[in-house]
Design a protein around this motif. Structure first.
Motif, PDB file in Angstrom:
ATOM      1  N   TYR A 259       0.836  -1.199   0.000  1.00  0.00           N
ATOM      2  CA  TYR A 259       0.000   0.000   0.000  1.00  0.00           C
ATOM      3  C   TYR A 259       0.873   1.253   0.000  1.00  0.00           C
ATOM      4  O   TYR A 259       1.822   1.362   0.771  1.00  0.00           O
ATOM      5  CB  TYR A 259      -0.894  -0.020   1.238  1.00  0.00           C
ATOM      6  CG  TYR A 259      -1.787   1.178   1.393  1.00  0.00           C
ATOM      7  CD1 TYR A 259      -2.971   1.271   0.682  1.00  0.00           C
ATOM      8  CD2 TYR A 259      -1.453   2.206   2.260  1.00  0.00           C
ATOM      9  CE1 TYR A 259      -3.798   2.364   0.830  1.00  0.00           C
ATOM     10  CE2 TYR A 259      -2.273   3.306   2.420  1.00  0.00           C
ATOM     11  CZ  TYR A 259      -3.449   3.375   1.696  1.00  0.00           C
ATOM     12  OH  TYR A 259      -4.262   4.471   1.839  1.00  0.00           O
TER      13      TYR A 259
ATOM     14  N   PRO B  13       0.574   5.124   0.694  1.00  0.00           N
ATOM     15  CA  PRO B  13      -0.300   6.201   1.164  1.00  0.00           C
ATOM     16  C   PRO B  13      -0.130   7.499   0.384  1.00  0.00           C
ATOM     17  O   PRO B  13      -1.014   8.346   0.395  1.00  0.00           O
ATOM     18  CB  PRO B  13       0.099   6.384   2.627  1.00  0.00           C
ATOM     19  CG  PRO B  13       1.457   5.805   2.736  1.00  0.00           C
ATOM     20  CD  PRO B  13       1.563   4.739   1.684  1.00  0.00           C
TER      21      PRO B  13
ATOM     22  N   TYR C 190      -4.239   7.375  -6.059  1.00  0.00           N
ATOM     23  CA  TYR C 190      -5.317   6.396  -6.051  1.00  0.00           C
ATOM     24  C   TYR C 190      -5.859   6.129  -4.652  1.00  0.00           C
ATOM     25  O   TYR C 190      -6.947   5.595  -4.493  1.00  0.00           O
ATOM     26  CB  TYR C 190      -4.847   5.061  -6.646  1.00  0.00           C
ATOM     27  CG  TYR C 190      -4.652   5.116  -8.131  1.00  0.00           C
ATOM     28  CD1 TYR C 190      -5.727   4.969  -8.994  1.00  0.00           C
ATOM     29  CD2 TYR C 190      -3.395   5.333  -8.670  1.00  0.00           C
ATOM     30  CE1 TYR C 190      -5.533   5.020 -10.360  1.00  0.00           C
ATOM     31  CE2 TYR C 190      -3.194   5.389 -10.027  1.00  0.00           C
ATOM     32  CZ  TYR C 190      -4.292   5.233 -10.878  1.00  0.00           C
ATOM     33  OH  TYR C 190      -4.110   5.285 -12.223  1.00  0.00           O
ATOM     34  N   ASN C 191      -5.119   6.486  -3.611  1.00  0.00           N
ATOM     35  CA  ASN C 191      -5.508   6.162  -2.245  1.00  0.00           C
ATOM     36  C   ASN C 191      -6.066   7.338  -1.460  1.00  0.00           C
ATOM     37  O   ASN C 191      -6.253   7.248  -0.257  1.00  0.00           O
ATOM     38  CB  ASN C 191      -4.314   5.563  -1.489  1.00  0.00           C
ATOM     39  CG  ASN C 191      -3.920   4.236  -2.069  1.00  0.00           C
ATOM     40  OD1 ASN C 191      -4.742   3.504  -2.574  1.00  0.00           O
ATOM     41  ND2 ASN C 191      -2.637   3.922  -2.033  1.00  0.00           N
ATOM     42  N   PHE C 192      -6.339   8.457  -2.128  1.00  0.00           N
ATOM     43  CA  PHE C 192      -6.956   9.577  -1.428  1.00  0.00           C
ATOM     44  C   PHE C 192      -8.461   9.382  -1.398  1.00  0.00           C
ATOM     45  O   PHE C 192      -9.051   8.907  -2.356  1.00  0.00           O
ATOM     46  CB  PHE C 192      -6.618  10.913  -2.107  1.00  0.00           C
ATOM     47  CG  PHE C 192      -5.207  11.345  -1.851  1.00  0.00           C
ATOM     48  CD1 PHE C 192      -4.766  11.590  -0.565  1.00  0.00           C
ATOM     49  CD2 PHE C 192      -4.315  11.497  -2.890  1.00  0.00           C
ATOM     50  CE1 PHE C 192      -3.471  11.984  -0.321  1.00  0.00           C
ATOM     51  CE2 PHE C 192      -3.003  11.902  -2.656  1.00  0.00           C
ATOM     52  CZ  PHE C 192      -2.595  12.143  -1.368  1.00  0.00           C
ATOM     53  N   PRO C 193      -9.106   9.731  -0.288  1.00  0.00           N
ATOM     54  CA  PRO C 193     -10.562   9.524  -0.165  1.00  0.00           C
ATOM     55  C   PRO C 193     -11.364  10.380  -1.102  1.00  0.00           C
ATOM     56  O   PRO C 193     -11.084  11.327  -1.621  1.00  0.00           O
ATOM     57  CB  PRO C 193     -10.872   9.899   1.266  1.00  0.00           C
ATOM     58  CG  PRO C 193      -9.682  10.557   1.837  1.00  0.00           C
ATOM     59  CD  PRO C 193      -8.549  10.300   0.908  1.00  0.00           C
TER      60      PRO C 193
END
Length: 101
Positions: A92, A94, A98-101
């Motif tokens: 993963y 951070p 692609y991993n931002f809400p």
């Protein structure tokens, strides 16, 4: 029309488990030694190493990690109980967009 849009949107999302991706070999960590697992990763290029309920995804170069992942090292215990530390783990990321809400 809404169902078509939802179906298309869902098909574009990355799958949550790497084991479901096409062409990925699944290996149980408690069935092989560290050297055997490293050899399997080199031969198959895309391997999901099952560790308990979860696992780790490994991609041997030149294969790329998926969106939202980065290349790092992964560790787990093999069949002999030895600690394996292998390169080319996809973990993963951070900082990925692609991993931002």
């Amino acid at each position: 029309m809404k169902s078509v849009i939802v179906a298309v949107a869902l098909s574009l999302l990355p799958l949550p488990l790497p084991a479901f991706a096409a062409g990925v070999t699944e290996v149980k960590a408690n069935a092989h030694s560290c050297g055997e697992i490293a050899q399997i990763i080199r031969q198959n290029k895309k391997v999901f190493v099952r560790v308990g309920f979860g696992g780790r995804s490994f991609r041997y170069p030149p294969a790329q990690c998926g969106p939202g992942d980065k290349r790092s090292t992964g560790s787990f215990r093999d069949a002999e109980g030895k600690q394996c530390v292998l390169d080319y783990a996809c973990v993963y990321d951070p900082a990925s967009l692609y991993n931002f809400p």
